[in-house]
Design a protein around this motif. Sequence first.
Motif, mmCIF file in Angstrom:
data_model
loop_
_atom_site.group_PDB
_atom_site.id
_atom_site.type_symbol
_atom_site.label_atom_id
_atom_site.label_comp_id
_atom_site.label_asym_id
_atom_site.label_seq_id
_atom_site.Cartn_x
_atom_site.Cartn_y
_atom_site.Cartn_z
ATOM 1 N N ASN A 102 19.405 -38.147 -11.921
ATOM 2 C CA ASN A 102 18.944 -36.836 -12.345
ATOM 3 C C ASN A 102 20.035 -36.153 -13.161
ATOM 4 O OD1 ASN A 102 17.940 -34.217 -12.618
ATOM 5 N ND2 ASN A 102 16.959 -34.268 -10.609
ATOM 6 N N ILE A 103 19.752 -35.927 -14.429
ATOM 7 C CA ILE A 103 20.737 -35.317 -15.325
ATOM 8 C C ILE A 103 21.150 -33.932 -14.832
ATOM 9 C CG2 ILE A 103 21.117 -34.495 -17.688
ATOM 10 C CD1 ILE A 103 19.138 -36.695 -18.596
ATOM 11 N N ARG A 104 20.237 -33.221 -14.180
ATOM 12 C CA ARG A 104 20.552 -31.871 -13.688
ATOM 13 C C ARG A 104 21.724 -31.875 -12.704
ATOM 14 N NH1 ARG A 104 16.545 -28.512 -15.352
ATOM 15 N NH2 ARG A 104 14.506 -29.472 -15.725
ATOM 16 N N ASP A 105 21.909 -32.959 -12.004
ATOM 17 C CA ASP A 105 22.993 -33.035 -11.021
ATOM 18 C C ASP A 105 24.365 -32.933 -11.672
ATOM 19 O OD1 ASP A 105 21.077 -33.328 -9.053
ATOM 20 O OD2 ASP A 105 21.293 -35.508 -8.920
ATOM 21 N N TYR A 106 24.429 -33.127 -12.992
ATOM 22 C CA TYR A 106 25.708 -33.130 -13.691
ATOM 23 C C TYR A 106 25.924 -31.888 -14.550
ATOM 24 C CZ TYR A 106 26.053 -37.877 -12.049
ATOM 25 O OH TYR A 106 26.133 -38.974 -11.234
ATOM 26 N N ALA A 107 24.999 -30.943 -14.485
ATOM 27 C CA ALA A 107 25.172 -29.699 -15.240
ATOM 28 C C ALA A 107 26.280 -28.862 -14.601
ATOM 29 C CB ALA A 107 23.864 -28.912 -15.255
ATOM 30 N N ASP A 108 27.143 -28.288 -15.425
ATOM 31 C CA ASP A 108 28.273 -27.532 -14.892
ATOM 32 C C ASP A 108 28.013 -26.031 -14.846
ATOM 33 O OD1 ASP A 108 28.395 -26.783 -17.548
ATOM 34 O OD2 ASP A 108 30.409 -27.589 -17.918
ATOM 35 N N ASN A 109 26.755 -25.615 -14.954
ATOM 36 C CA ASN A 109 26.432 -24.195 -14.891
ATOM 37 C C ASN A 109 25.733 -23.868 -13.577
ATOM 38 O OD1 ASN A 109 23.295 -24.272 -15.485
ATOM 39 N ND2 ASN A 109 24.262 -25.597 -17.015
ATOM 40 N N LYS A 110 25.677 -22.608 -13.250
ATOM 41 C CA LYS A 110 25.209 -22.135 -11.947
ATOM 42 C C LYS A 110 23.792 -22.581 -11.621
ATOM 43 C CE LYS A 110 24.538 -17.855 -9.312
ATOM 44 N NZ LYS A 110 24.686 -16.373 -9.338
ATOM 45 N N HIS A 111 22.912 -22.579 -12.608
ATOM 46 C CA HIS A 111 21.495 -22.860 -12.366
ATOM 47 C C HIS A 111 21.084 -24.273 -12.788
ATOM 48 C CE1 HIS A 111 20.888 -18.676 -11.267
ATOM 49 N NE2 HIS A 111 21.492 -18.298 -12.385
ATOM 50 N N SER A 112 22.016 -25.162 -12.990
ATOM 51 C CA SER A 112 21.746 -26.547 -13.412
ATOM 52 C C SER A 112 20.888 -26.592 -14.675
ATOM 53 C CB SER A 112 21.064 -27.326 -12.279
ATOM 54 O OG SER A 112 21.887 -27.399 -11.144
ATOM 55 N N LYS A 113 21.163 -25.677 -15.577
ATOM 56 C CA LYS A 113 20.427 -25.601 -16.834
ATOM 57 C C LYS A 113 20.819 -26.766 -17.738
ATOM 58 C CE LYS A 113 19.821 -22.421 -20.781
ATOM 59 N NZ LYS A 113 18.341 -22.379 -20.760
ATOM 60 N N CYS A 114 19.821 -27.421 -18.330
ATOM 61 C CA CYS A 114 20.085 -28.594 -19.171
ATOM 62 C C CYS A 114 19.562 -28.451 -20.596
ATOM 63 C CB CYS A 114 19.467 -29.839 -18.530
ATOM 64 S SG CYS A 114 20.294 -30.373 -17.019
ATOM 65 N N ASP A 115 18.978 -27.306 -20.931
ATOM 66 C CA ASP A 115 18.433 -27.131 -22.266
ATOM 67 C C ASP A 115 18.750 -25.739 -22.787
ATOM 68 O OD1 ASP A 115 16.347 -26.439 -20.137
ATOM 69 O OD2 ASP A 115 15.493 -25.462 -21.890
ATOM 70 N N ASP A 116 18.700 -25.597 -24.108
ATOM 71 C CA ASP A 116 18.957 -24.308 -24.724
ATOM 72 C C ASP A 116 18.259 -24.269 -26.081
ATOM 73 O OD1 ASP A 116 19.993 -21.757 -25.190
ATOM 74 O OD2 ASP A 116 21.942 -22.301 -24.342
ATOM 75 N N TYR A 117 18.261 -23.073 -26.697
ATOM 76 C CA TYR A 117 17.604 -22.912 -27.995
ATOM 77 C C TYR A 117 18.362 -23.655 -29.075
ATOM 78 C CZ TYR A 117 14.996 -19.197 -25.672
ATOM 79 O OH TYR A 117 14.196 -18.498 -24.801
ATOM 80 N N PRO A 118 17.663 -24.219 -30.059
ATOM 81 C CA PRO A 118 18.351 -24.956 -31.129
ATOM 82 C C PRO A 118 19.071 -24.011 -32.085
ATOM 83 C CG PRO A 118 15.986 -24.848 -31.566
ATOM 84 C CD PRO A 118 16.189 -24.273 -30.204
#
Length: 223
Positions: free
Chosen positions: A36-52
């Motif tokens: 699960n890629i989310r397990d490696y997110a370094d932000n508080k909410h395990s956010k994995c996407d953002d606006y381009p």
Amino acid sequence: MKITVLTLFPEMFSPLKESIIGRALKGGKLEIDTVNIRDYADNKHSKCDDYPFGGGSGMVMMPQPIGSAINAVDPEHRARRIYLSPKGQTFRQDKVFELLNYDHLILLCGHYEGVDQRVIDLFIDEEISIGDYVLTGGELPAMVVCDCVARYVDGVISGGSLVDESFSDGRLEYPQYTRPAEYMGIKAPEVLLSGDHKKIDEWRRSESERLTRARRPDLTERK
């Protein structure tokens, strides 16, 4: 062989635990892990996407969670790293045989509008597409690659079943029949019931060539 799938939706891969591939997994013939890629997110909410950047619709998967996940499962870059993408090389049987040369494959599943290009530039060895269409994510293409490659791993399927398949020699497979010999007024070809293996082989080759010319003439042109 080991296949590691990086995804936001690991639960989607439960079908691989069934049937032939499932038995091979239980028997230790191959290993398919989902991360699960989310397990490696370094932000508080395990956010994995953002606006381009530059605007546009949809979201883009961020580089940090993916890069950290890849470095965790393949720190020395020994695996063949593949991103499932409509921009990739079309997946064909010859690519299946090529991938069998690797002990470890990493399959990255994109989602939304795709992944940050820096992920591809820094971490990915090649991009693969399963066809000229767009899906909601790379999970289904990753399952296709897993299934296609896994069935050729030693011990997963008996060797005889892998002979004379579609695409195995640049042709489509001939029609298959089983009991009963007649069903709803349609009889199985007499040659298949004759016991004459030479004639059966000739019929099968002829039917294979006929189907290939009619349905996939491009296969003939490639040879």
